[in-house]
Design a protein around this motif. Structure first.
Motif, short mmCIF file in Angstrom:
data_model
loop_
_atom_site.label_atom_id
_atom_site.label_comp_id
_atom_site.label_asym_id
_atom_site.label_seq_id
_atom_site.Cartn_x
_atom_site.Cartn_y
_atom_site.Cartn_z
N ASP A 72 -0.13 -5.63 -12.30
CA ASP A 72 -1.34 -4.86 -12.64
C ASP A 72 -1.61 -3.72 -11.67
O ASP A 72 -2.13 -2.67 -12.07
N ALA A 73 -1.24 -3.87 -10.40
CA ALA A 73 -1.50 -2.80 -9.43
C ALA A 73 -0.65 -1.57 -9.70
O ALA A 73 -1.02 -0.46 -9.30
N PHE A 74 0.47 -1.72 -10.39
CA PHE A 74 1.43 -0.64 -10.54
C PHE A 74 1.23 0.19 -11.81
O PHE A 74 2.01 1.09 -12.10
N ILE A 75 0.18 -0.09 -12.55
CA ILE A 75 -0.11 0.66 -13.76
C ILE A 75 -1.62 0.79 -13.93
O ILE A 75 -2.35 -0.19 -13.79
N GLY A 76 -2.07 2.03 -14.15
CA GLY A 76 -3.50 2.26 -14.34
C GLY A 76 -3.96 3.54 -13.69
O GLY A 76 -3.16 4.30 -13.12
#
Length: 216
Positions: A72-76
């Motif tokens: 989750d940290a690597f997309i957004g």
């Protein structure tokens, strides 16, 4: 389609790595010709070559391998901040202008922050004087809810550091990190980041194909 910025430098035999680390090598196991319909190569490289995500295992003997890390940290949403010419360390005053408020308006700081320190990222020679993050800057970003930091240099700590204070800060605060990004042509602003690591189940890092897309 929204514009895409490819923020991954080329990976090849000229790609710089930390002194003593494994350089990129490629050999051909099979080539197209009589009796062979395909090209097949074998690649040897450090997982820290090119744009890459460090795993906790890189700086923590009991940390997770990159294949075990949540994605989750690597997309957004992310914010690109320029700190060109900051000197050896990115201090808070170098990025404070890009916090919420002022010219940036009311938009809150996203959970992902990428900092550009080079006018032109070195793509064929290792920079022994690479700019890095001050650990106090990392801690303040964590206090603001940031869960991923990135930089266009080879490390968030100075090349000669043995204590790795910024890596230890992200270990303590649970942040993820991207290094060796190519931000030469990216204006300051807010974007969508996509930079997924490979599912290497025992590795201390992984290359990523990192891109930015302009937010609607």
């Amino acid at each position: 389609m929204p514009k895409i910025w490819d923020i991954s430098p080329p990976v090849n035999a000229q790609s710089p790595v930390f002194p003593g680390d494994t350089v990129y090598q490629q050999t051909w196991c099979a080539t197209i010709g009589p009796g062979c319909p395909v090209n097949v190569s074998a690649i040897t490289l450090s997982p820290h070559a090119g744009a890459h995500a460090d795993a906790p295992l890189h700086y923590d003997a009991t940390g997770k391998a990159i294949g075990e890390v949540d994605l989750d940290a690597f997309i957004g949403p992310c914010r690109v901040i320029h700190a060109i010419g900051c000197g050896p360390l990115v201090q808070w005053q170098h990025i404070e202008h890009a916090m919420s408020g002022g010219a940036w308006g009311p938009a809150p700081l996203p959970q992902r922050v990428l900092v550009r320190v080079y006018e032109k990222m070195p793509q064929t020679a290792f920079d022994n004087a690479l700019p890095a993050f001050a650990p106090e800057t990392v801690a303040r970003l964590a206090d603001l809810g940031v869960k991923l930091i990135g930089i266009d240099s080879a490390s968030i700590d100075p090349a000669d550091s043995k204590a790795l204070p910024s890596h230890q800060t992200i270990r303590q605060r649970g942040l993820r990190v991207l290094e060796n990004l190519l931000l030469d042509d990216v204006p300051e602003g807010d974007y969508e980041l996509i930079a997924l690591p490979l599912k290497f189940t025992t590795a201390d890092a992984s290359p990523v194909r990192a891109i930015l897309r302009k937010l609607p």
